[in-house]
Design a protein around this motif. Structure first.
Motif, short mmCIF file in Angstrom:
data_model
loop_
_atom_site.label_atom_id
_atom_site.label_comp_id
_atom_site.label_asym_id
_atom_site.label_seq_id
_atom_site.Cartn_x
_atom_site.Cartn_y
_atom_site.Cartn_z
N MET A 127 25.99 32.08 24.75
CA MET A 127 26.98 32.32 25.79
C MET A 127 26.94 31.19 26.81
N GLU A 128 28.09 30.78 27.25
CA GLU A 128 28.16 29.54 28.01
C GLU A 128 27.69 29.68 29.45
N LYS A 129 28.11 30.77 30.10
CA LYS A 129 27.75 30.96 31.50
C LYS A 129 26.85 32.18 31.61
N GLU A 130 26.17 32.28 32.75
CA GLU A 130 25.42 33.52 32.95
C GLU A 130 26.42 34.66 33.12
N GLN A 131 26.04 35.81 32.62
CA GLN A 131 26.92 36.96 32.70
C GLN A 131 26.06 38.22 32.74
N TYR A 132 26.42 39.15 33.62
CA TYR A 132 25.67 40.39 33.77
C TYR A 132 26.60 41.57 33.55
N VAL A 133 26.01 42.67 33.10
CA VAL A 133 26.78 43.88 32.86
C VAL A 133 26.16 45.01 33.68
N CYS A 134 26.98 45.72 34.41
CA CYS A 134 26.51 46.85 35.22
C CYS A 134 26.36 48.08 34.32
N LEU A 135 25.15 48.63 34.31
CA LEU A 135 24.89 49.79 33.45
C LEU A 135 25.53 51.07 33.99
N VAL A 136 25.90 51.06 35.27
CA VAL A 136 26.49 52.27 35.85
C VAL A 136 27.98 52.36 35.53
N CYS A 137 28.69 51.23 35.58
CA CYS A 137 30.15 51.29 35.34
C CYS A 137 30.60 50.47 34.13
N GLY A 138 29.80 49.48 33.70
CA GLY A 138 30.19 48.65 32.56
C GLY A 138 30.87 47.35 32.94
N PHE A 139 31.07 47.12 34.25
CA PHE A 139 31.75 45.90 34.69
C PHE A 139 30.94 44.66 34.32
N ASN A 140 31.64 43.63 33.84
CA ASN A 140 31.00 42.36 33.50
C ASN A 140 31.17 41.38 34.66
N MET A 141 30.05 40.82 35.11
CA MET A 141 30.07 39.83 36.18
C MET A 141 29.88 38.46 35.54
N VAL A 142 30.93 37.67 35.56
CA VAL A 142 30.97 36.42 34.81
C VAL A 142 30.60 35.25 35.72
N GLY A 143 29.49 34.58 35.41
CA GLY A 143 29.17 33.34 36.10
C GLY A 143 28.55 33.51 37.47
N PHE A 144 28.20 34.72 37.86
CA PHE A 144 27.53 34.91 39.14
C PHE A 144 26.69 36.18 39.08
N HIS A 145 25.76 36.31 40.03
CA HIS A 145 24.80 37.41 40.03
C HIS A 145 24.80 38.04 41.41
N PRO A 146 25.78 38.90 41.69
CA PRO A 146 25.90 39.46 43.04
C PRO A 146 24.80 40.49 43.32
N ASP A 147 24.60 40.80 44.59
CA ASP A 147 23.61 41.83 44.96
C ASP A 147 24.11 43.22 44.60
N ARG A 148 25.43 43.38 44.64
CA ARG A 148 26.02 44.70 44.32
C ARG A 148 27.16 44.52 43.33
N CYS A 149 27.36 45.55 42.52
CA CYS A 149 28.44 45.51 41.53
C CYS A 149 29.80 45.47 42.23
#
Ligand SMILES: [Zn+2]
Ligand SMILES: [Zn+2]
Length: 236
Positions: A1-23
């Motif tokens: 995967m090209e950029k960092e990406q996180y997935v929120c286990l509570v709602c499923g939202f994908n955070m593309v290219g950044f790592h916020p403190d809150r979903c």
């Protein structure tokens, strides 16, 4: 995967290219996030036939506010309506992903990269902050037809909310909440505009011979759905 990406286990939202403190979607703390790589290792997309051309797609195990996406075999290419939250590269390739609105963007950026799929969203939702790190190949404004899929923007639940028809199947996502007991409009949006959009939906559907309704967490017979729609939220 090209950029960092996180997935929120509570709602499923994908955070593309950044790592916020809150979903950005549900607001929970970052301790509830996993990386997209871990998500792909833990979750798969399961396909369940709806009819001979439409298939329901879900993340398994259920991921966050688990929602269904749908695959349509149009005969001239495979299209998706909405997108699962987990990225599973073993799915059948799709040519286009059409969104009903921006609440379930899922891992569409990763499917786009993997399969070269075009990602399409209504202009009314594309400016929302939640869309900022996603790429859209087309931002549409009006109704259109693509490979037999008819798109109808109706505003309401979100400014760009669009429902779709393909042959005798209606794709309505989360415009209404369904239960065996009743049906109500999605309360997470402007109530008056949601009612007005609901009236537009009823007008467009009037006289159509449909068989099946595909929602964000249900598939039901159209006649049952339509009766509840008219008797329930539309009469509110
Ligand atoms: Zn969340
Ligand atoms: Zn929604």
């Amino acid at each position: 995967m090209e950029k960092e990406q996180y997935v929120c286990l509570v709602c499923g939202f994908n955070m593309v290219g950044f790592h916020p403190d809150r979903c950005p979607f549900c607001g929970v703390d970052k301790q509830h996030f996993i990386t997209a790589e871990v998500c792909s290792a833990r979750y798969k997309v399961v396909a369940t036939p709806v009819n001979n051309k439409v298939t329901r797609l879900n993340s398994r195990p259920a991921l966050g506010y688990e929602h269904a996406a749908y695959r349509i075999e149009t005969g001239r290419g495979v299209c998706w309506i909405d997108c699962p939250s987990c990225f599973d590269p073993s799915v059948d390739p799709m040519e286009t992903i059409f969104f009903t609105h921006h609440h379930f963007l899922g891992a569409s950026n990763l499917y786009r990269l993997e399969f070269g799929a075009g990602v399409h969203l209504h202009v009314g939702d594309a400016a929302d902050d939640m869309c900022r790190h996603f790429t859209f190949d087309a931002v549409f404004a009006g109704s259109f037809i693509h490979q037999g899929i008819e798109a109808f923007p109706v505003d309401g639940h979100t400014p760009g909310f669009t429902f779709y028809l393909f042959e005798d199947t209606l794709f309505i996502c989360d415009y209404v909440f369904w239960s065996d007991a009743d049906m109500k409009f999605n309360p997470y949006g402007p109530a008056e505009l949601t009612l007005a959009g609901g009236r537009r939906i009823a007008e467009i559907l009037a006289g159509r011979k449909l068989a099946t309704v595909c929602g964000y967490n249900y598939v039901v017979d159209y006649d049952v759905w339509q009766q509840k729609f008219i008797a329930g939220p539309l009469s509110s």
